[in-house]
Design a protein around this motif. Structure first.
Motif, PDB file in Angstrom:
ATOM      1  N   SER A 391       0.826  -1.205   0.000  1.00  0.00           N
ATOM      2  CA  SER A 391       0.000   0.000   0.000  1.00  0.00           C
ATOM      3  C   SER A 391       0.865   1.262   0.000  1.00  0.00           C
ATOM      4  O   SER A 391       2.002   1.251   0.464  1.00  0.00           O
ATOM      5  N   GLN A 392       0.271   2.327  -0.509  1.00  0.00           N
ATOM      6  CA  GLN A 392       1.014   3.590  -0.531  1.00  0.00           C
ATOM      7  C   GLN A 392       1.237   4.097   0.893  1.00  0.00           C
ATOM      8  O   GLN A 392       0.352   4.053   1.744  1.00  0.00           O
ATOM      9  N   ARG A 393       2.462   4.610   1.137  1.00  0.00           N
ATOM     10  CA  ARG A 393       2.820   5.211   2.430  1.00  0.00           C
ATOM     11  C   ARG A 393       3.484   6.559   2.170  1.00  0.00           C
ATOM     12  O   ARG A 393       4.704   6.642   1.995  1.00  0.00           O
ATOM     13  N   ARG A 394       2.721   7.616   2.142  1.00  0.00           N
ATOM     14  CA  ARG A 394       3.311   8.953   2.068  1.00  0.00           C
ATOM     15  C   ARG A 394       3.883   9.309   3.436  1.00  0.00           C
ATOM     16  O   ARG A 394       3.264   9.026   4.461  1.00  0.00           O
ATOM     17  N   ASP A 395       5.050   9.931   3.435  1.00  0.00           N
ATOM     18  CA  ASP A 395       5.657  10.291   4.713  1.00  0.00           C
ATOM     19  C   ASP A 395       5.084  11.575   5.299  1.00  0.00           C
ATOM     20  O   ASP A 395       5.333  11.892   6.458  1.00  0.00           O
ATOM     21  N   ARG A 396       4.295  12.320   4.513  1.00  0.00           N
ATOM     22  CA  ARG A 396       3.675  13.555   4.985  1.00  0.00           C
ATOM     23  C   ARG A 396       2.482  13.870   4.087  1.00  0.00           C
ATOM     24  O   ARG A 396       2.370  13.360   2.973  1.00  0.00           O
ATOM     25  N   ALA A 397       1.622  14.724   4.576  1.00  0.00           N
ATOM     26  CA  ALA A 397       0.392  15.016   3.851  1.00  0.00           C
ATOM     27  C   ALA A 397       0.556  16.120   2.814  1.00  0.00           C
ATOM     28  O   ALA A 397      -0.344  16.328   2.001  1.00  0.00           O
ATOM     29  N   THR A 398       1.671  16.814   2.813  1.00  0.00           N
ATOM     30  CA  THR A 398       1.882  17.916   1.885  1.00  0.00           C
ATOM     31  C   THR A 398       2.310  17.407   0.515  1.00  0.00           C
ATOM     32  O   THR A 398       2.665  16.234   0.349  1.00  0.00           O
ATOM     33  N   ALA A 399       2.291  18.298  -0.472  1.00  0.00           N
ATOM     34  CA  ALA A 399       2.553  17.904  -1.858  1.00  0.00           C
ATOM     35  C   ALA A 399       3.977  17.445  -2.095  1.00  0.00           C
ATOM     36  O   ALA A 399       4.269  16.788  -3.098  1.00  0.00           O
TER      37      ALA A 399
END
Length: 543
Positions: A391-399
């Motif tokens: 699954s996708q794991r972005r390290d932060r919510a910003t662009a």
């Protein structure tokens, strides 16, 4: 990790002698491995026989194991090693006949099968017994004998018959057991659990040096020999490292209690390697010699069948197991065939290099095998035991978010092909089992990870580590940041432990079992969280 100890000169010599093109053929690989490790070549005279009655020391120091259950068959494993921390295990270079028994009861008053098998010095006196013609879906007990010595008793079971209308199956998922990071206490608790099978999702051992005190295992009075205090490179290094890990009593207890289905990740060979590309800047042909040694030692020390026996640097580890009509397990290998990590590995901003559709995590052959298997599956649950987070794991919510280039986030086109293949095959109840990241995660697998309202295609259960990462914490420093950046992430816990999953005909339940510490022995186990997903309505909800 640029240290190359004296064993590497042997590897360099073999690499120079054989060259990459010749090495990459099966016969060249086998010859190079024999050259590099001084194993007898094909056709050489067999080693002399050693009478087991002459063994004066207990040989079953590394315990017993079973694995890869089929409806009428199971694999039994042991290794003879009276002195496991010596390069030869304390045995001469002779063949030894080992007697094995399988029974319905722990006292062996109801025998089922028995026979003999030869423990060869070329395989460091490991044995693999594939016991066939057994009743499906039954529990058994087994043991080995040599001379006057008898092994511990192990417990195993066969898979249900093909087409069986089985209604329940309980499994456990484990991963990442760095010996130097702490005690394997979670395994002691797992040994007492009522589970049908254990899936080991990789990093069974670590290639890093282990000092005389065993790293974080400061509560032991055992002093380890200096031969462990170096990185594993040669076949003997890897064999000794398996001996060290299997000397742990809690790991031995778990193996004796349950059949294991194993797959590797990176540390069984080298951190974050990809195909024939090593982490360090050594030539690929030299790395392939190291990979050949690591793969051979892995097969020797795990309850694997003959088709998994490696040839040089190649070993087919991906395989399929079916448990009646309830579950099909497609065990993946995401290390041996993958493209090199994009942007030099690590956490990076995604871009054209990582998003190149030609990039592969599994290789084309394994990818086709998986999708074909789903198309022919009639199972209620299709379970995918594999190594790195899908699954996708972005390290932060910003662009300006970053993704892990070592996980499926670094291979998004390959992930999309897999998920599209599952949809095309009509897979409605998909569960992915993952290790690697030393935390417990629970994900909803989305058709479009950018859109939280998109269809949920399945669930991903990430098993935390057995010991890697030391004690950890229930709530790590990046907890809120990661949860906020990934709405499909339902759970995040940083303690050590394992996951227990109960599959049923209407739903599945995942219990995240954790221990509060591993840097000292004796930790209790608790359930940190439980989740349920419904058949035909995928998505995780708290139990």
């Amino acid at each position: 990790m640029d240290r190359i100890h004296e064993h590497s000169e042997e590897l360099r010599a073999a690499a120079r002698h054989f060259g990459r093109r010749r090495f990459l053929t099966a016969t060249g690989a086998a010859a190079a491995l024999a050259f590099a490790t001084q194993l007898p070549a094909a056709g050489a005279a067999a080693a002399a026989q050693l009478d087991g009655r002459r063994l004066s020391e207990y040989p079953f120091t590394l315990g017993v194991a079973s694995g890869d259950p089929l409806p009428g068959s199971v694999v039994l494993w042991t290794r003879l090693a009276p002195r496991p921390f010596e390069p030869d295990g304390g045995l001469p270079a002779n063949r030894v006949t080992v007697y094995w028994e399988l029974a319905r009861d722990e006292r062996f008053t109801r025998p089922v099968r028995h026979g003999t098998v030869t423990a060869h010095p070329e395989f460091r006196h490991t044995v693999h017994v594939e016991v066939d013609h057994l009743d499906a879906g039954r529990g058994f007990f087994y043991r080995f004998r040599v001379g006057a010595w008898t092994s511990p008793v192990g417990r195993t079971r066969t898979a249900p018959a093909p087409g069986a209308h089985n209604t329940a199956l309980t499994l456990a998922a484990v991963s990442c057991q760095a010996y130097h990071d702490g005690y394997f206490t979670a395994y002691r608790h797992l040994a007492a659990e009522d589970v049908d099978v254990v899936f080991h999702l990789g990093d069974y051992l670590y290639e890093y040096a282990v000092n005389a005190t065993g790293g974080a295992r400061a509560y032991t009075d055992r002093v380890l020999p200096a031969l462990f205090d170096r990185e594993t490179l040669s076949l003997e290094d890897y064999r000794l490292r398996y001996a060290l890990y299997k000397s742990d009593p809690d790991l031995r207890a778990a193996h004796a209690a349950h059949p294991f289905v194993v797959t590797w990740d990176d540390h069984e060979t080298e951190n974050n390697y990809a195909g024939d590309t090593p982490e360090n800047g050594v030539p690929p042909e030299e790395f392939l010699l190291r990979r050949a040694a690591a793969y051979r030692a892995y097969w020797e020390h795990q309850p694997l069948r003959a088709p998994q026996r490696p040839v040089g640097p190649d070993m087919r580890l991906y395989r399929r197991l079916r448990f009646g009509r309830l579950a099909q397990f497609d065990i993946l290998d995401t290390r041996q065939y993958r493209s090199d990590q994009a942007y030099g590995d690590g956490w990076r901003v995604p871009g054209p290099e990582s998003e190149n559709p030609a990039r592969t995590m599994t290789g084309a052959t394994q990818e086709r095998w998986l999708l074909d298997g789903w198309r022919s599956s009639g199972a209620r649950w299709n379970v995918l035991p594999q190594q790195v987070v899908l699954s996708q794991r972005r390290d932060r919510a910003t662009a300006d978010f970053k993704l892990s280039m070592d996980s499926w986030d670094g291979y998004p086109a390959a992930r999309q092909r897999i998920l599209a293949g599952a949809r095309a095959a009509g897979v409605e109840n998909l569960m992915v089992l993952t290790g690697d990241v030393h935390v417990g995660h629970a994900f909803d697998i989305k058709a479009d990870f950018r859109d939280p309202s998109s269809r949920t295609l399945g669930t991903e259960i990430v098993a935390t580590s057995i010991a890697s990462g030391r004690d950890g914490a229930d709530r790590l420093s990046n907890h809120d940041q990661l949860m906020g950046a990934n709405p499909h992430l339902k759970f995040f816990n940083g303690r050590r432990g394992y996951v227990k999953v109960a599959l049923g005909t209407e739903s599945a339940r995942a219990d995240f079992r954790t221990v509060p510490y591993v840097t000292r022995p004796g930790a209790p186990v608790t359930t940190a969280a439980s989740f349920v997903t419904q058949v035909g309505d995928q998505g995780l909800t708290p139990a």
